[in-house]
Enzyme design. Sequence first.
Site, PDB file in Angstrom:
ATOM      1  N   HIS A   1       0.823  -1.212   0.000  1.00 20.33           N
ATOM      2  CA  HIS A   1       0.000   0.000   0.000  1.00 20.33           C
ATOM      3  C   HIS A   1       0.853   1.257   0.000  1.00 20.33           C
ATOM      4  CE1 HIS A   1       0.435   1.187   4.321  1.00 20.33           C
ATOM      5  NE2 HIS A   1       0.587  -0.104   4.525  1.00 20.33           N
TER       6      HIS A   1
ATOM      7  N   ASP B   1       6.647   2.516   5.736  1.00 20.14           N
ATOM      8  CA  ASP B   1       5.413   1.724   5.816  1.00 20.14           C
ATOM      9  C   ASP B   1       4.385   2.419   4.915  1.00 20.14           C
ATOM     10  OD1 ASP B   1       3.111   0.334   6.538  1.00 20.14           O
ATOM     11  OD2 ASP B   1       2.909   1.386   8.453  1.00 20.14           O
TER      12      ASP B   1
ATOM     13  N   GLU C   1      -5.064   1.175   3.074  1.00 23.51           N
ATOM     14  CA  GLU C   1      -4.720   0.188   4.090  1.00 23.51           C
ATOM     15  C   GLU C   1      -4.689   0.776   5.488  1.00 23.51           C
ATOM     16  OE1 GLU C   1      -2.204  -2.333   6.714  1.00 23.51           O
ATOM     17  OE2 GLU C   1      -1.946  -0.224   6.137  1.00 23.51           O
TER      18      GLU C   1
ATOM     19  N   ASP D   1       4.243  -6.114   3.559  1.00 17.31           N
ATOM     20  CA  ASP D   1       4.148  -4.980   4.471  1.00 17.31           C
ATOM     21  C   ASP D   1       5.249  -5.111   5.520  1.00 17.31           C
ATOM     22  OD1 ASP D   1       3.175  -2.660   5.651  1.00 17.31           O
ATOM     23  OD2 ASP D   1       1.084  -3.304   5.554  1.00 17.31           O
TER      24      ASP D   1
END
Length: 352
Positions: free
Chosen positions: A73, A190, A224, A245
């Site tokens: 994401h 992230d 996400e 992830d």
Amino acid sequence: MVEVKQFDEQGVVSLLKRLVETPSPSGYTERVMDVIQAELNDIGTTFKKTNKGALIATVKGKDDSRHRLLTAHVDTLGAMVKEVKSDGRLKLAMIGGFNWNAVEGEYCQIHTASGKDIRGTILMHQTTVHVYRNAGTAERNADNIEVRIDEKVKNAKETRALGIEVGDFVSFDARFETTDNGFVKSRHLDDKASTALLIDLLRNVTENNIELPNTTHFYISNNEEIGYGGNSNIPEQTVEYIAVDMGAIGDGQTSDEYTVSICAKDSSGPYHYGLTRHLTNLCETSSIPFKLDIYPYYGSDASAAIRAGFDVRHALFGPGIESSHALERTHTDSLQATAQLLYAYVTSDMMD
């Protein structure tokens, strides 16, 4: 032994820098999806755009009856303008799960509805130690945190005259930096680190005409951080669903910044045992450095897909990220190990 691909460190880090420096808090991801779309066009791969704004590229494999899906994401943490205060400063509402102290002192941008970006700084209201006795002890919360706008404004009317209004998105500066010894430091690793790795894998497979054993979808999701990124538009032939992830690092965790982290369980429950074992076996047979871990306060697009009712085997792995949802850091060793597992996985035979 499964072949392990060479890691295009320069290409991945260069793309990662562009991604993290493109504002994309959940709900405001058009700019970064344009960057991804340009990459997919350059690769020359077939893709579609979902109604939610995600992009799904597909590589047809030898077996077109059972599909694989990998997702990462590009949406990030951020904020929205909650209130234009009487002194012209802004109160914020969080997007995603972070602590207010993680963004205190950060430079930011306010993205107005007119398309103008206005600079600012996120501060405590009681920042000036020469005025506020409780500057160091006041609670870091939505009532005390505010944005100081880099414009000559002294009241709400003057702020609104700039085009700033409730509901405008606020993004945090990435502060991207690399070191000579391989560390990559930035907000929003992230999950833009994993996104860069997926794009690199897709480029490698496409440009080198690598025939995959199964048709494989590369799903770049954009919601996400708020819980529903990859829970729709999953082809019905999909058997295996991999969320790529971050691995979370901290006390009691095995994950580090130098290996690929494979998650056995998070807050949603255990991941598919057989698929997780397949990933660890690939690491062991191909000498890919990895760590198995459990993340107690974590969820992924794979777990979102399971909650949405999709009948898939789901698993999760990715680079180890230090200080998640704050000033994050990883190492190119971890990026390389994740790239190697990605390649080993998509070129491996699907489980029976």
